[in-house]
Design a protein around this motif. Structure first.
Motif, PDB file in Angstrom:
ATOM      1  N   ASP A   1      -2.382   8.014   1.564  1.00  0.00           N
ATOM      2  CA  ASP A   1      -1.386   7.412   0.983  1.00  0.00           C
ATOM      3  C   ASP A   1      -0.076   7.812   1.620  1.00  0.00           C
ATOM      4  O   ASP A   1       0.942   7.088   1.554  1.00  0.00           O
ATOM      5  N   THR A   2      -0.136   9.100   2.414  1.00  0.00           N
ATOM      6  CA  THR A   2       0.780   9.593   3.220  1.00  0.00           C
ATOM      7  C   THR A   2       0.377   9.737   4.634  1.00  0.00           C
ATOM      8  O   THR A   2      -0.889  10.262   4.612  1.00  0.00           O
TER       9      THR A   2
ATOM     10  N   ARG B   1       0.675  -1.163   0.029  1.00  0.00           N
ATOM     11  CA  ARG B   1      -0.150  -0.102   0.085  1.00  0.00           C
ATOM     12  C   ARG B   1       0.914   1.465  -0.024  1.00  0.00           C
ATOM     13  O   ARG B   1       2.061   1.235   0.545  1.00  0.00           O
ATOM     14  N   PRO B   2       0.568   2.167  -0.615  1.00  0.00           N
ATOM     15  CA  PRO B   2       1.300   3.438  -0.889  1.00  0.00           C
ATOM     16  C   PRO B   2       1.901   4.155   0.286  1.00  0.00           C
ATOM     17  O   PRO B   2       2.975   4.434   0.539  1.00  0.00           O
ATOM     18  N   ARG B   3       1.124   4.243   1.470  1.00  0.00           N
ATOM     19  CA  ARG B   3       1.582   4.661   2.902  1.00  0.00           C
ATOM     20  C   ARG B   3       2.703   4.035   3.409  1.00  0.00           C
ATOM     21  O   ARG B   3       3.402   4.528   4.184  1.00  0.00           O
TER      22      ARG B   3
END
Length: 1139
Positions: free
Chosen positions: A418-419, A267-269
């Motif tokens: 995402d962040t 996952r982006p995070r």
RNA sequence: GCCGGGAUGGCGGAAUUGGUAGACGCGCACGACUCAAAAUCGUGUAUCGCAAGGUGUGAGGGUUCGAGUCCCUCUCCCGGCACCA
């Protein structure tokens, strides 16, 4: 010992025999139930007068008389005034002295206590009070402590009573734990031994949950200000902010990140977080946990454990279900890891939204102790916006891990953006500080952790975090050894050790700042860590000087000139200006260059002037010195401080709002250049000696400037504006507090008040009604099994381990668990006696009730207490505890009022005849029984009331002559019977009715001393008139009843009065007797007394004036009277024209 | 250091809240009663002065016709809290 008895012995009674009458009437009152108080009487209001019930120490002392017999005057008066008055008494009979006596003399504490109660009851009866003994309350009575236990269990069920490993005050001699209140100057308040700190599992009561309400509800209470202030101070709320300071560690960690339900490492995070952590040089492992859509505990934990090795450099991060997995992993580890961070974690299945499949495939019991021992530091990160995990779930987790919840800011709820910068931020270790001055953040040049701070403790468990582990460990150890007393004694010299290899980052400036451990920061207040601002805090400044840490001034005080020609003019515009003020020292002498301004005679300053573009403060200062005074060779020494001055510029005709740099220069010689004509015409140089400078200067900021210069530091930062604070410059302190808290922290209140430790490792107290079961944990004793009776024991010595003697009684300890029926152990601690006394006043309202501590309707007859009278020593302990207890009962719907006491008065002490506190060792103890025997209870009561004002906590020495004086007065009252005649004596009516009015008013106001003095005046008048009418006499005797109940009753019956005088109503005064036909008016000339004149009471102003003018005619002769002030009925003042 | 309270005769304390400072009690002095003492009763008792008249409520200043009382500065005493960020 020389007896003071001589004075009493030499006194011979003539007109009445107190030994005969006092006993007689006490018995009659008791037989006739004169003082039994009904719950209510139709047509009468109830009035509840409460006095603190005594501890049955064995003997009544004068202090008891002062506490019980003097308020009895109010009780009796109020009753005679038509109210149904409850004036109850009882005994606060659990406590240490009984146990100590038992140990010393091999007695049973119950026998000892019961014997004392019996004896003291007799003594109290000798006072002749109107106590209603039918409502007597004894805390040792099982019928009473059943309800103490019951209430404790209600507190437990509400989560207000909990067990906690607590650092407690331990008295090695008494072998018991002491409350903070019982530690005086680091010593045990009972035996005087040095108190040491010790960790023990203790029962605590969450009084801190009520801190705000205890504080806020104090405000409207009609209590004396000093008591309210003392409680406020004790609660000690301060409002400020918590700010997190990230730490930079050289240490590189291995982060193991466990993802959550239906998630994956890609996952982006997680990719983003991994990159951030790797940038910092850390290793990141992101295991893929199997079957994310239908996970099982076995698979996940197994995968996590297999993913890597776990050691002291591991940081385990768990998100959501990954957090649950992380806890399970920790349960299985053999060696502790560095840190655990849970992100959106939980330990129970009560999700806010909907159920999840893993609820059945994971077990929901956790071994908190094992988990905590497997990790050195813990962060519980929770998102209040979380859609699934509730605040309550976060709290459960936090309780399990014994780590406060860290509230994070998420980009998406549950940290699923995402962040998620907050997550990464929290993966770095941070130090949280509490400050009341968030506005000074830019001036925070170092951090200080208390020696007991968890981060320090954790860091010391590793060998590779700090470069000076040994040094720090040594300091922490030394600090732990010190008692609070020693730490206090060391106050002058601040000590500490830098944590080498660690830096913190000031979140506002981004600068690295050092971190210290020092014992001037205390672990139990705030977060146990501070940001230090040496420019604006004395303690930080002392420390910074010792350790050579830079100081940055971030608040400059604002001075607005308010008088003289340069006073700020509210309606004019203002111009900003940057300026320098020069403190210039003479080249040889200790004298300073000051300026007297010729045009404005009242203005005297230092050399000062604007800083022009391209100049700095030093250059501008040198230039101004040269221009204004001609001196050429000034040497810059140091910058002193900054400040802001607002004034009106008389030449430029505008307000100036000037930011000043105060700079110190020394002249090196007397070389001078010529000063322009213009300058020298305006000013004159005055060399001023060091200690005269402050007086010489006229400017508003003189004290600040001079003290900053001479003392090196002035912390003045309450009213000012910000500097050196980036975009916050120019803001007021209040503004900056708010803005910086928003930007860098969150608001937070902190209290000095700590939770109330109620468990005592002692025998003679109320057993705490819980059972410890290995399977079910702590389990309350079922209510139908209450009371848990205090068993008899063979010996009362506490076990050396600090357990109660009850621990030695097998039949008491070993019980079956009420929940599962298995083997279990009874709690052996007993309750602090302050618990007993937190509700005794409720029991008085329904003292015999077997099915409730007091029926609500019975309570409502009397509560809240109308007047609570007691000793000043209970201001912050009993009074605060019982207010809290009552509020908690109120929240449970068990009482009707949030506050128990409507009014409160504190009385003082009766001192020995030498003015010292009475004590056996000083030999100045007055034995009330002896005085009562010689002079009678009435005399003692009345003397105590007559000594001085009762309220306000003032203390008075016992004056043997004064006591005899009061007896003399009673003799004269008794003798006055001979003057009774059938016919009224009209001349007495004025004083008689004035007395009715004044005595009643004074009693209501607790001014018994002046009430009695009015009584004496009345008697003097009667003796002068040599007669008193029968009805007038009856009035007098009625008024005597509250003060001298026995003599009054005797005189009443001798006069053929029916029934008891104490059942009569207080006389009503007739206004018509109080009107005097003539009044004496004082005559003043120029405000000085020059005579007096009698005038008719209804004389008008001009008549009074002319009558007065006649009296002082000689003085007014040849003078011009410019004004006459006439105060009707009081005085006339002639004001003469000044010569 | 911070918070609260206070300072009035030889002593404990009054003073209607800005209007005759020292009520009342204790102590002390003198007088009466008594052979004497005690007890009791009477008179006096802030202070300087024979008096007239001054001076006086911790110190200094201020406001006011007038301050124990209100305002400012300071000293000392009592109580509470205290390395509380």
């Amino acid at each position: 010992m020389k007896r003071h008895g001589t004075v009493y012995e030499s006194f011979a009674y003539m007109n009445y025999d107190h030994t005969k009458i006092e006993k007689k009437w006490q018995e009659l009152w008791s037989r006739n139930k004169v003082y039994t108080t009904p719950d209510s009487v139709p047509g009468k209001d109830n009035f509840y007068l409460l006095v603190e019930f005594p501890y049955p120490s064995g003997n009544l002392h004068v202090g008891h008389w002062y506490s019980f017999a003097v308020p009895d005057i109010l009780a009796r008066f109020t009753r005679m005034s038509g109210k149904n008055v409850l004036y109850p008494i009882g005994f606060d009979a659990f406590g240490l002295p009984a146990e100590n006596a038992a140990i010393k003399n091999n007695l049973n504490p119950r026998d000892w206590t019961e014997k004392n109660i019996a004896f003291m009851t007799k003594q109290i009866e000798s006072m002749g009070t109107m106590f209603d003994w039918s409502r007597e309350v004894k805390t040792i009575d099982p019928a009473y402590y059943k309800w103490t236990q019951w209430q404790f269990l209600q507190f437990y069920k509400k989560g207000l009573a909990y067990q906690k490993e607590t650092s407690v005050n331990w008295c090695p001699k008494d072998k018991t734990v002491l409350a903070n209140e019982q530690v005086i100057d680091g010593k045990c308040d009972r035996c005087g031994s040095d108190v040491v700190q010790r960790q023990m599992l203790q029962w605590n009561i969450k009084i801190t949950d009520y801190a705000d309400r205890l504080l806020e509800d104090l405000e409207p209470l009609d209590w004396p200000r000093e008591i309210k202030e003392a409680q406020k101070n004790w609660i000690g709320r301060s409002e400020g902010a918590e700010i997190d300071f990230p730490l930079n560690l050289p240490q590189k960690y291995k982060f193991v990140i466990l993802h959550g339900f239906k998630s994956a490492p890609d996952r982006p995070r997680w990719l983003w977080a991994k990159a951030r952590l790797e940038e910092m040089g850390h290793e990141v492992i992101l295991p893929t946990l199997p079957n994310p859509d239908s996970p099982t505990e076995k698979e996940w934990v197994g995968t996590a454990l297999a993913a890597t090795t776990y050691d002291e450099n591991t940081v385990l991060v768990g998100h959501s279900l990954g957090a649950v997995t992380a806890l399970k992993v920790l349960e299985k580890l053999e060696r502790p890891i560095a840190r655990l961070v849970t992100v959106g974690g939980f330990i129970s299945k009560n999700f806010k939204d909907n159920p999840r499949p893993f609820e059945k495939t994971f077990s929901w019991t956790f071994d908190g102790e094992k988990i905590r021992s497997s990790v050195r530091s813990i962060t519980v990160l929770h998102d209040p916006r979380d859609h699934a995990v509730s605040d309550a779930q976060a709290k459960e987790l936090s309780d399990l891990l014994q780590t406060p919840v860290t509230v994070g800011t998420s980009n998406e709820p549950h940290f699923t953006g995402d962040t998620e910068p907050d997550v990464v931020m929290w993966l770095r270790p941070t130090i949280r500080v509490f400050t009341t001055r968030p506005d000074t953040l830019f001036g925070a040049t170092y951090l200080v952790l208390s020696p007991e701070h968890p981060w320090v403790t954790a860091a010391l468990r590793h060998t590779n975090v700090l470069k000076n582990t040994d040094e720090v460990a040594d300091y922490v150890k030394q600090a732990g050894k010190k008692t609070e007393l020693e730490r206090l004694a060391d106050q002058k010299e601040k000590t500490g050790v830098r944590l080498e290899g660690v830096d913190a980052v000031n979140p506002a400036t981004g600068e690295k700042i050092p971190v210290y451990v020092a014992d001037y920061v205390i672990a139990t207040y705030g977060t146990g860590a501070i940001m230090a601002v040496p420019a604006h805090d004395k303690r930080d400044s002392d420390f910074a000087r010792t350790f050579n840490i830079p100081t940055v001034q971030v608040v400059e005080p604002v001075f607005r000139r308010s008088d003289g020609g340069d006073a700020w003019r509210e309606n004019e515009s203002s111009k900003p200006r940057t300026a320098v003020m020069c403190i210039v020292k003479h080249w040889t002498n200790d004298e300073y260059l000051c300026i007297r301004w010729k045009d404005f005679a009242q203005i005297r300053t230092f050399v000062s002037g604007g800083i022009e573009s391209g100049e700095d403060a030093v250059a501008a200062g040198l230039r101004e010195i040269r221009e204004e005074t001609g001196f050429e060779h000034a040497k810059f020494v140091r910058h002193v401080a900054s400040g802001r001055t607002q004034f009106y510029h008389q030449v430029k005709k505008t307000n100036i709002d000037a930011h000043f740099e105060y700079v110190y220069f020394e002249l090196t010689d007397d070389a001078k250049v010529a000063v322009t004509e213009e300058e020298s015409s305006h000013l004159e140089v005055v060399w001023t000696k060091r200690d005269e400078v402050q007086n010489f200067l006229t400017i508003a900021e003189k004290d600040y400037v001079w003290e900053s210069f001479t003392k090196g530091q002035s912390f003045n930062a309450e009213n000012g504006t910000l500097i050196h604070s980036g975009s916050y410059d120019g803001m007021t302190v209040a503004e900056a507090k708010q803005k910086m808290t928003e930007a860098f922290g969150r608001t937070k209140k902190t209290y000095k008040l700590r939770d109330w430790i109620v468990s005592r490792q002692r025998y003679w107290g109320v057993p705490i009604p819980v059972i410890h079961c290995k399977t079910c944990g702590t389990t309350p004793v079922p209510e139908n099994e209450l009371p848990v009776l205090l068993p008899d024991v063979d010996d009362y010595l506490p076990s050396g381990e600090g357990k109660s003697p009850l621990a030695k009684v097998g039949s008491f300890v070993n019980v079956k668990c009420p929940a599962c029926g298995g083997d279990a152990e009874r709690e052996t601690d007993t309750l602090d006696t302050f618990v007993d006394s937190s509700w005794y006043f409720l029991r008085y309202t329904d003292a015999q009730n077997a099915s409730a501590f007091a029926a609500k309707d019975k309570q409502d007859n009397w509560m809240p207490v109308d007047m609570y009278s007691g000793g000043a020593e209970h201001t912050t302990m009993h009074l605060l505890y019982s207010r809290f207890w009552h509020k908690a009962l109120y929240d449970m719907g068990l009482v009707s009022e949030p506050e128990p006491y409507a009014h409160r008065v504190n009385h003082g002490l009766v001192l020995g005849p030498d003015g010292q506190k009475m004590s056996k060792s000083k030999g100045n103890v007055i034995d009330p029984d002896e005085i009562v025997e010689r002079l009678g209870a009435d005399t003692v009561r009345m003397y105590l009331a007559f000594m001085g004002p009762y309220t306000g906590g003032a203390s008075y020495p016992w004056n043997p002559n004064g006591v005899v004086g009061v007896r003399r007065f009673l003799e004269r009252v008794a003798k006055a019977q001979e003057l009774v005649q059938d016919a009224e004596v009209p001349a007495l009516n004025f004083e008689l009715h004035k007395s009715i009015k004044k005595i009643g008013g004074d009693i209501s106001a607790f001014k018994f001393n002046t009430a009695i003095s009015q009584f004496m005046i009345l008697l003097n008048t009667i003796e002068k008139e040599k007669g008193i009418g029968k009805a007038q006499w009856a009035t007098l005797v009625t008024m005597l009843a509250p003060f001298a109940p026995h003599l009054a009753e005797e005189l009443w019956s001798l006069q053929g009065g029916s029934n008891s005088v104490h059942l009569k109503t207080w006389p009503i005064y007739d206004e018509k007797y109080l009107v005097e036909s003539t009044v004496t008016v004082a005559i003043q000339v120029n405000g000085k007394m020059r005579g007096e004149v009698n005038v008719p009471a209804d004389a008008d102003k001009s008549a009074v004036e002319s009558a007065a003018r006649e009296v002082v005619a000689a003085r007014l002769e040849g003078q011009e009277v410019i004004r006459v002030v006439v105060v009707p009925g009081r005085l006339v003042n002639f004001v003469l024209k000044a010569e």
